[in-house]
Design an enzyme around this catalytic site. Sequence first.
Site, PDB file in Angstrom:
ATOM      1  N   PHE A  74      19.371 110.304  99.696  1.00 41.11           N
ATOM      2  CA  PHE A  74      19.588 108.891 100.024  1.00 41.11           C
ATOM      3  C   PHE A  74      21.047 108.710 100.409  1.00 41.11           C
ATOM      4  CE2 PHE A  74      20.691 109.468  95.637  1.00 41.11           C
ATOM      5  CZ  PHE A  74      21.723 108.592  95.377  1.00 41.11           C
TER       6      PHE A  74
ATOM      7  N   ASP B  82      29.505 105.607  89.161  1.00 36.47           N
ATOM      8  CA  ASP B  82      30.040 104.998  90.375  1.00 36.47           C
ATOM      9  C   ASP B  82      30.385 106.148  91.296  1.00 36.47           C
ATOM     10  OD1 ASP B  82      30.584 102.391  91.593  1.00 36.47           O
ATOM     11  OD2 ASP B  82      32.586 103.220  91.895  1.00 36.47           O
TER      12      ASP B  82
END
EC number: 3.6.1.66
Length: 207
Positions: A166, A79
């Site tokens: 990204f 995460d």
Amino acid sequence: MSTPHWFDQGSLVLASNNKGKVAEFEKLFEQLKLPVEIIPQGRLNIPDAIEDGLSFIENAIIKARHASKISGKPAMADDSGICVPVLGGAPGIYSARYAGEHGDDAANNAKLLNDLLPFRKNGEVIEGMFVCVLALVTHAEDPLPQIFQGIWHGEILEAPRGENGFGYDPLFWLPELQVSSAELSKEEKNKISHRGQAMQLFRESLV
């Protein structure tokens, strides 16, 4: 390097359907040369978990348990996100859906730039940091998930730069290198990034 008992299963599920993350992890595991097959959860048709935790650690554990429960295998989850102190730490755990729709990088970047406009009136440098938390569970009810954390400090640009990476990479400026994260190659990024740092701690835990 020792081999933990979960290596005996021969495979580890990577709890992510994010193509950018999966590509980075595959490269990182390749560099680690671990004797275990890494299986992206999409290959097993495992859907994304509901991330309802309030911290990176909570969400990483939720995703790892979810993938392990469905697959019956050990699982690792990441995460991660970008935190900007002048915004109270936002986007934080909501980085992937900051603009509303999950995974819309262009919209997320645009919202972050817009939210920072009031803080740029006098040309101030806007500090930011990428955070990555990895959670490894040997089974779905593992009472002691292993946690590895990396933090990458930088600045937030006024406009995107670079074509690689990204997420928020085009906005993340590294003053010591005079490049954005999106101007680094995968190999260069993995050596210094938040994810690379967390993976290095994972590697060290195996020694």
